[in-house]
Design an enzyme around this catalytic site. Structure first.
Site, PDB file in Angstrom:
ATOM      1  N   GLU A 168       0.707  -1.158  -0.225  1.00 19.80           N
ATOM      2  CA  GLU A 168       0.037  -0.032   0.061  1.00 19.80           C
ATOM      3  C   GLU A 168       0.873   1.265  -0.027  1.00 19.80           C
ATOM      4  O   GLU A 168       0.715   2.278   0.937  1.00 19.80           O
ATOM      5  CB  GLU A 168      -0.832  -0.078   1.261  1.00 19.80           C
ATOM      6  N   GLU A 220      -5.580  -8.433  -0.190  1.00 16.48           N
ATOM      7  CA  GLU A 220      -6.266  -7.760   1.007  1.00 16.48           C
ATOM      8  C   GLU A 220      -7.874  -7.598   0.629  1.00 16.48           C
ATOM      9  O   GLU A 220      -7.923  -6.703  -0.006  1.00 16.48           O
ATOM     10  CB  GLU A 220      -5.826  -6.691   1.668  1.00 16.48           C
TER      11      GLU A 220
HETATM   12  O1  AHR Z   1      -5.338  -5.804   7.192  1.00 20.78           O
HETATM   13  C1  AHR Z   1      -5.051  -4.545   7.700  1.00 20.78           C
HETATM   14  C2  AHR Z   1      -4.258  -3.578   7.088  1.00 20.78           C
HETATM   15  O2  AHR Z   1      -5.195  -2.992   6.034  1.00 20.78           O
HETATM   16  C3  AHR Z   1      -2.900  -3.981   6.439  1.00 20.78           C
HETATM   17  O3  AHR Z   1      -2.042  -3.666   7.265  1.00 20.78           O
HETATM   18  C4  AHR Z   1      -2.949  -2.838   5.589  1.00 20.78           C
HETATM   19  O4  AHR Z   1      -1.939  -2.988   4.300  1.00 20.78           O
HETATM   20  C5  AHR Z   1      -4.312  -2.571   5.125  1.00 20.78           C
HETATM   21  O5  AHR Z   1      -4.458  -1.115   5.277  1.00 20.78           O
END
Ligand code: AHR
Length: 498
Positions: A173, A292
Site C-alpha cells: 500500500e 487484502e
Molecule cells: O489488514 C489490515 C491492514 O489493512 C493492512 O496492514 C494494510 O495493508 C491495510 O491497510
C-alpha cells in the site's frame, strides 16, 4: 418473491480458477501471530511454538497461499531481526500498529509453519524504510540453495533446504499516506522496478506483485496504477488490489450488495492494466492479486496510545450478515477468475479473521469461516460464465442490484458447483437452474448458511451457534434444478451424476 433463474452451459467458460484465489494473510498485527498462530505455552503447541488447534483449523480452511509479514507492518520491518536464535532477537517498536514486536516469529518460522499447514508462503519486502539491497538479500536468504553469505546463514539457522518462495510483494500500500515510507507513484514505480530487477537476478523463477491502490476510494486511484505500471510493467506479474467492506449508517441493503463494488473495482483495475499494456505494446499480460479483502468494521476502531505486545486489535466478531457478504465477495472473485489469480482474505487469525483464539484457551470458527472454507474446497476447476435473471432491489450505493447473485464452477470430476447468495432479508427466493448443457447431472446437494438471527455470531461461549446446514438431496428433472434460497443466506449447490 419472483423466481431467480440461472443458466449454465459448459461451453461458456471464464477460465481456470487459480487455487491461489483462496489465499489468506498473516501480519504481525495485534494477535494474528502472537497468541494467534504462535503461542509456545499453549497446551496444543508444537515444538516450534505454533498452536496445533489453530493449525488444524487453518488446514480445514484450505488456503493454499498465505501472505506475510504485512501489511503496514512490513514497511518498517527489518527481516534480519526475525531469524536466528530466538533469545538473540531484538524487541522493536512496530510503528505501524503502535506495538512492541518481540521477533519471536520470523521468516524461517513462518515459512516452516505455512508449509506444515499445506500452504505456500507469499512474502512481502519492505519498500517503505528499506530498498533494493534488503529485498534482494531476503530472496537470497530464502531461495538460494547454499554457498553464499545469506543462504548459508539460513542453513545455519536450521533451514537446510531453501524455502522456495515463489510469490513476492514489492512493498505494501505504498500509495497510502499512513504507510511508513509512503511514496508518490513515480518514486514507488522506480523503486519497485529496481527492487524487482535485483530480486529476479537472485532468482529468475519468482513472481512479483506491484502495489496497486489501497482501495478505490483513494484520490490517486487509477493514476497510481497507470503511473506505477508505466515504470515496472515488464518487471512484474501482478498488481495488487485491496478493499474492505462494512455496513455504514445502517444501510444493510447496500452492504449486502458490496460485491458490486468489488466487481467494479476489479474491472477498473483490469482496464488500467490493459491500457498500460496497449500503450507499451507489451506482449505479456499482467494479472491481479487481490491480496487484502474482507469485511472490516474499520470506522469502529478505537484510538490507542500505549506500546503493548500483541494487543487486541481489529478483533471483529462476524455475524450471519457478514458471512453472507464474505461468501458474496468470493462469488465476485470467481466471476473474475480469468484476471484475479491470487486472492488473500485479510487476515487469518484474530485480526479481521475467520478464526478466533483465546490465549491459553480454545480456537474456533467465525461465521465467515464456512463460506470461505467451502468455496475454497469446492470452487476449484473452471469458472463458468452464467446467465442470470430474476428479482432486483434498489440500493443507495449501487443503484439496482439483483437479489440473487451467483457463480458456478465445473470441477474436474464432472460435477458443477453453484455458489449463490440471497440478499433479501425477509423472503425466500425460488431458484431455477437450467442445466441443459449437463444431461448426465441428476442430483444436487444443497448447503446453506443463514438463519433467523442475522446478528448471530460464534463466540467463546457459543462457538457453534452459526454453522452451515445441509438440506435433503434435490432431484434434477428436465435438465432443471429447482430449490429455494432462504432469506439472507449463502448457499452452495453441488450437482453430480446420480
Ligand atoms: O489488514 C489490515 C491492514 O489493512 C493492512 O496492514 C494494510 O495493508 C491495510 O491497510
Amino acid at each position: 418473491m419472483p423466481e431467480a433463474r440461472i443458466t449454465i452451459d459448459p461451453a461458456f467458460q471464464i477460465g481456470e480458477v487459480d487455487p491461489r484465489l483462496f489465499g489468506s494473510f498473516v501480519e504481525h498485527l495485534g494477535r494474528c501471530v502472537y497468541t494467534g498462530i504462535y503461542e509456545p505455552d499453549h497446551p496444543t503447541a508444537d515444538k516450534s511454538g505454533f498452536r496445533g488447534d489453530v493449525a488444524a483449523l487453518v488446514a480445514e480452511l484450505d488456503t493454499p497461499i498465505i501472505r506475510y509479514p504485512g501489511g503496514n507492518f512490513v514497511s518498517g520491518y527489518r527481516w534480519e531481526d526475525g531469524v536466528g536464535s530466538r533469545d538473540q532477537r531484538p524487541q522493536r517498536l512496530d510503528l505501524a500498529w503502535k506495538s512492541l514486536e518481540s521477533n519471536q516469529v520470523g521468516t524461517d518460522d513462518f515459512c516452516g509453519w505455512a508449509r506444515g499447514v499445506g500452504s505456500e508462503p507469499m512474502l512481502a519486502v519492505n519498500l517503505g524504510t528499506r530498498g533494493v539491497e534488503a529485498a534482494a538479500s531476503l530472496v537470497e536468504y530464502c531461495n538460494h540453495p547454499f554457498g553464499t553469505y545469506w543462504s548459508d546463514l539460513r542453513r545455519r539457522n536450521g533451514a537446510a533446504d531453501p524455502h522456495g518462495v515463489r510469490v513476492w510483494c514489492l512493498g505494501n500500500e505504498m500509495d497510502g499516506p499512513w504507510q511508513i515510507g509512503h511514496k508518490t507513484a513515480d518514486e514507488y514505480g522506480r523503486l519497485a522496478t529496481e527492487a524487482a530487477k535485483a530480486m529476479r537476478l537472485v532468482d529468475p523463477s519468482i513472481e512479483l506483485v506491484a502495489c496497486g491502490s489501497s482501495g478505490p476510494q483513494m484520490s490517486t486511484f487509477g493514476d497510481w496504477e497507470a503511473t506505477v505500471l508505466q515504470h515496472c510493467y515488464d518487471q512484474v506479474d501482478y498488481v495488487s488490489v485491496h478493499s474492505y467492506y462494512e455496513e455504514r449508517d445502517g444501510d444493510r441493503g447496500s452492504f449486502l450488495a458490496c460485491a458490486t463494488q468489488m466487481d467494479r473495482f476489479i474491472e477498473a483495475v483490469v482496464s488500467t492494466v490493459d491500457f498500460v499494456r496497449a500503450k507499451g505494446r507489451y506482449p505479456k499480460r499482467v494479472d491481479l492479486s487481490f491480496d487484502e479483502w474482507n469485511v472490516w468494521y474499520h470506522s469502529r476502531e478505537p484510538e490507542r496510545d500505549r506500546w503493548d505486545r500483541a494487543p487486541r486489535l481489529l478483533e471483529n466478531s462476524y455475524s450471519v450478515v457478514d458471512a453472507v457478504v464474505v461468501g458474496n465477495l468470493m462469488i465476485s472473485l470467481l466471476r473474475h477468475a480469468d484476471r484475479v489469480r491470487i486472492g488473500c482474505i485479510a487476515q487469518l487469525v484474530n485480526v479481521i479473521a475467520p478464526i478466533l483464539t483465546e490465549p491459553g484457551g480454545p480456537a474456533w470458527r467465525q461465521t465467515s469461516f464456512y463460506p470461505f472454507a467451502l468455496t475454497s474446497r469446492h470452487g476449484r476447476g473452471t469458472a463458468l460464465r452464467i446467465v442470470q435473471d430474476g428479482p432486483s432491489y434498489e440500493t443507495a450505493d449501487f443503484g439496482r442490484v439483483p437479489v440473487v447473485d451467483a457463480a458456478a464452477v465445473a470441477g474436474g470430476g464432472g460435477e458443477v458447483t453453484i455458489f449463490a447468495v440471497n440478499r433479501d432479508q425477509h423472503s425466500t427466493v425460488p431458484l431455477d437452474v437450467d442445466l441443459r448443457g449437463y444431461p448426465a447431472l441428476r442430483v444436487a446437494g444443497h448447503t446453506s448458511l443463514g438463519g433467523t438471527d442475522p446478528e448471530a455470531t460464534n463466540t467463546l461461549s457459543a462457538q457453534q451457534r452459526v454453522v452451515p446446514r445441509g438440506h435433503d438431496p434435490i432431484a434434477v428433472s428436465d435438465g432443471h434444478l429447482r430449490t429455494e434460497l432462504p432469506p439472507l443466506s449463502w448457499n452452495m449447490l453441488r450437482v453430480r451424476a446420480s
